[in-house]
Scaffold this active site. Structure first.
Site: not given
Ligand code: PSU
Ligand code: MN
Length: 307
Positions: A25, A157
């Site tokens: 990405e 996260k």
């Protein structure tokens, strides 16, 4: 106006020869990391993939054109340009029509991979359900639910609502593989207190699992969660108060939508004096290597099937 990606010459060659390729990405380059570490990291990830015997394919938009694989000069441009957009699936048309440039998110990169028929993708962390606003659900989850590919990450996260994120993945038929662990990794931390749906211990096992998953008729991704290397990992107890603080600040400052993730990443990096960024860089490289090992086996298996 059907999408018509520009393929890097090297990628076309690799795909024609059925050589292993790994998608990367680019939001991590344009919005996830500060300069100059972003360019350095992008180059290091590409190198790590080559060292493992696969071809790296960084996905991005330049002047409204979707690029599947970029040159080093283009990588440099992405890393240094200031007017770059964070591009998820819903932004494709905006960027194409306005001829803009930017980094594709996990979901945006997966959409590009669907067009390019790329099966293996390495990233840092996926987006998920946000803590500050439970209606902010990353488009990454939607993409994982609908695009059949192997996505290697270091979990999500702890800035996110991890239990809610895992519930979403379960509802949508996305297996969460713990690579060498039964515990869902939380990006900077190796631990989260949450379970994965299956533990696998080798690239061979991952490939076999993905084949079984798609063989069962599912169209969802296989999410491989690879814990951050021990040396750069940060304990959950150390991270938690800092995440709380950054999340509270985001809310107070009225930061919302696609700005939330970049804001939190940058704020946490400040709060940890750069320690979180070192963990981030380490896990990204670690994921690139594992994805390349998986891609190599994937291609060998495919060839055998058609031989
Ligand atoms: N996690 C990171 N670094 C990042 C991102 C996530 O550690 O740069 C980026 C990825 O590109 C991911 C996106 O797809 O943020 C998710 O953003 P949102 O929550 O707005 O969907
Ligand atoms: Mn979001």
């Amino acid at each position: 106006m059907a999408i018509d990606p520009i393929y890097a010459v090297e990628i076309l060659g690799a795909m024609k020869e059925n050589l292993p390729v790994v998608a990367l990405e680019s939001t991590v380059i344009t919005h996830g990391l500060p300069r100059p570490q972003n360019l350095e990291l992008a180059r290091n990830m590409e190198r790590a993939i080559r060292e493992e015997g696969a071809t790296p394919v960084t996905v991005a938009f330049l002047d409204g054109q979707l690029h599947v694989g970029v040159s080093d000069a283009e990588l440099e441009r992405l890393a240094n340009e200031t007017e770059v957009i964070k591009i998820g699936p819903r932004d494709f048309a905006t960027v194409m029509v306005a001829k803009r440039s930017g980094g594709t998110t996990v979901a945006g990169t997966m959409l590009a991979c669907k067009h390019a028929n790329i099966k293996v993708f390495a990233t840092g962390g996926i987006g998920g359900v946000h803590r500050e606003s439970p209606f902010d659900v990353s488009a990454d989850l939607q993409a994982l639910a609908t695009i059949p590919m192997i996505v290697v990450c270091a979990g999500a996260k702890a800035i996110l609502d991890l239990p809610a994120t895992l519930e979403y993945l379960e509802t949508n038929g996305v297996p969460v593989v713990g690579y060498g662990t039964a515990e869902f990794p939380a990006f900077y931390s190796r631990e989260s207190g949450l379970d994965v749906s299956v533990r696998l211990d080798s690239p061979q096992e991952v490939v076999g699992f993905a084949k079984a998953h798609w063989g069962a008729g599912l169209q969802s991704a296989v999410l491989v969660t690879n814990p951050v290397p021990m040396a750069e990992s940060i304990s959950r107890s150390e991270m938690e108060p800092l995440i709380e603080k950054a999340s509270k600040e985001a809310k107070e400052r009225g930061i919302h939508g696609k700005e939330v993730t970049p804001f939190l990443l940058q704020r946490i990096n400040e709060l940890t004096n750069g320690k979180s960024m070192r963990a981030n860089l380490s896990l990204l490289l670690n994921n690139a290597r594992l994805a390349a090992q998986i891609a190599r086996l994937w291609r060998t298996n495919e060839k055998r099937k058609f031989a």
